[in-house]
Scaffold this active site. Sequence first.
Site, short mmCIF file in Angstrom:
data_model
loop_
_atom_site.label_atom_id
_atom_site.label_comp_id
_atom_site.label_asym_id
_atom_site.label_seq_id
_atom_site.Cartn_x
_atom_site.Cartn_y
_atom_site.Cartn_z
N ASP A 58 -8.47 -6.29 -4.80
CA ASP A 58 -8.31 -5.02 -4.11
C ASP A 58 -8.81 -3.88 -4.98
O ASP A 58 -8.51 -3.84 -6.19
CB ASP A 58 -6.82 -4.81 -3.77
CG ASP A 58 -6.56 -3.48 -3.10
OD1 ASP A 58 -7.45 -2.99 -2.37
OD2 ASP A 58 -5.45 -2.94 -3.29
N SER B 21 0.82 -1.20 0.00
CA SER B 21 0.00 0.00 0.00
C SER B 21 0.86 1.26 0.00
O SER B 21 1.71 1.43 -0.86
CB SER B 21 -0.96 -0.04 1.20
OG SER B 21 -2.00 0.88 1.03
N HIS C 284 -6.21 -6.77 -0.82
CA HIS C 284 -5.20 -5.74 -0.61
C HIS C 284 -4.02 -6.29 0.18
O HIS C 284 -2.88 -5.85 0.00
CB HIS C 284 -5.85 -4.58 0.15
CG HIS C 284 -4.97 -3.40 0.38
ND1 HIS C 284 -4.60 -2.53 -0.62
CD2 HIS C 284 -4.38 -2.93 1.51
CE1 HIS C 284 -3.84 -1.57 -0.12
NE2 HIS C 284 -3.68 -1.79 1.17
#
Length: 631
Positions: free
Chosen positions: A387, A188, A449
């Site tokens: 995601d 991320s 994710h």
Amino acid sequence: MGLLSFRQPSWRISRSQFYPIWALSQLLLNPIAVLAQSAADYYVESLPGAPEGPLLKMHAGHIEVDPEHNGHLFFWHYQNRHIANRQRTIIWLNGGPGCSSMDGALMEIGPYRLKDNETLEYNEGSWDEFANLLFVDQPVGTGFSFANTNSYLHELDEMAAQFITFLEKWFAVFPEYERDDIYIAGESYAGQYIPYIAKAIQDRNKDIHEKQSSSARWNLRGLLIGNGWISPAEQYPAYLSFAYEEGLVEEGSKLGKELETLLSICKSKMETGPKISITDCEAVLNKLLDKTVDSNNQCINMYDIRLRDGSCGTTWPPDLVDVKPYLHTYEVIQALNISPEKESGWDECDGNVGAAFRPQKSEPSVKLLPGLLESGIEILLFSGDKDLICNHVGTEQLISNMKWAGGTGFETSPGVWAPRHDWTFEDEPAGYYQYARNLTYVLLYNASHMAPFDLPRRTRDMVDRFMHVDIASIGGAPADSRIDGEPLPQTSVGGQPNSTVHQEEEQQKIKETEWNAYAKSGEAVLVVVIIGVLVWGFLIWRSRRRHNGYSGIAIKSPSRTSIMGRFHNNHSNGADVEAGDFDEAELDDLHSPGLDRENYAVGEDSDDEAHRQDLPRAQESSSKSENNLVT
């Protein structure tokens, strides 16, 4: 957790009370606890809820990085369980900004996962099998890290400089890891952190070389970024592209047109304002999530579109319900050597850190990737296909647009792109990969994710292959991993601790190491014994000559400082060793102990770990009087 969304409810970022009486007593009774300078001060002797059996070797605690503002970064380090063909250290960072790397430690790649809020179990796909793991809560204020509240960081170069300070001090405490191959991994918003830290390491190494400094250069080998926030210019528009592709929004619909309008505003802002975090662009995602709310008041989980909940994913993954209370447990806080200056409890994501870290001057990290690749650093970008917030469409687009090493994207020659190779793992379609000019891209099927959370074994197989782990000398049950139907070189996922073959081979390896150590020390003992025998024989011969009436030079009694005297004194306790009349047990008393380790940890110890392990016994009475404070 990864990238923060403005939709996060306020309770997620509140700072809970953290045992103020305990913290005050720690500071008053043990003021040097926060100034630990040796590995022993960071040693984790026990971990509440750990599975039965020997505890994995680990260290944890705080490193000061900003004395002026009381800035300290928290780390949790695991030593590798087995050494393959070379020593490796993986540094793991979560994103946010302001989200704790304890997510990675306890929900993704660490050796333990939580069964409930007080019981740990082994993670079958842990990355510590063949690499040391170093989890760091950063920037300051994240997770267990802390600093004065008015000193949170704002820019990526500040963050990277502070992280270099952390590594300098960390390696000073743990020098045995400084020569390892270093990989920096995360997910991320760590897609911004990691390239900046990598560039800072390269700049440091260059400076050391130019100044001919005696400091060690760090062997940075590779970067691994999962569902990364790397290039906002591609990632923001991918919100809508991904939504169309997955059928979340119908192209040409009323909602589609509304989102297209918001996206056009977003693109205009990207050309004039900050380049990394743009409020007008985040409005696209917020609008999309708002429109997915159903009659049950549930919306799409932005981290895993297969799921729906009332917070659009901000309370996901489900393990969080156990992680937070576990990390608030008094015994866990003590075990991990948490400084009493950390006055608030652990939160997954700190809103104050996230609000402060909104870079206005920093360029997006995608600008650094070409130079890193061209310098020889291998980079793995991997994406879970479910995601939304940092989706694979944006990652694939940034690769297609990026130019490096004489080509664009995955070009192998002008106009010719590297093929996508199908990957199967244990007879199931796992995804595909592409490679060109030091860049590898992997798309993981049925992953969110946080891909290692969903697919621990597959992601472990992926990282082992990226690091070129060779288990030929280790053994274990090889994983069935194939590219385009062809088996890949053998690696082992989750089979190591439970493999009978591996355990036998590991025991044999330890025996051989012990024998080598024994043989070396035995050779030294043998020399001493031979000298002793010769001297002893000479004395007997002289004694017999004197007894038989022969005259000769008188031999004085050996002094305590002579070599013979020392030998005599050292063996006057009854453990006499004579040539032709000794057993191996007596030799064992004379030579230094060899390697005596369980088969789950083969590596070097920190200098003073043994002292730390003996300390509780040596200070048992005093520790009781000090209320069992953590040393």
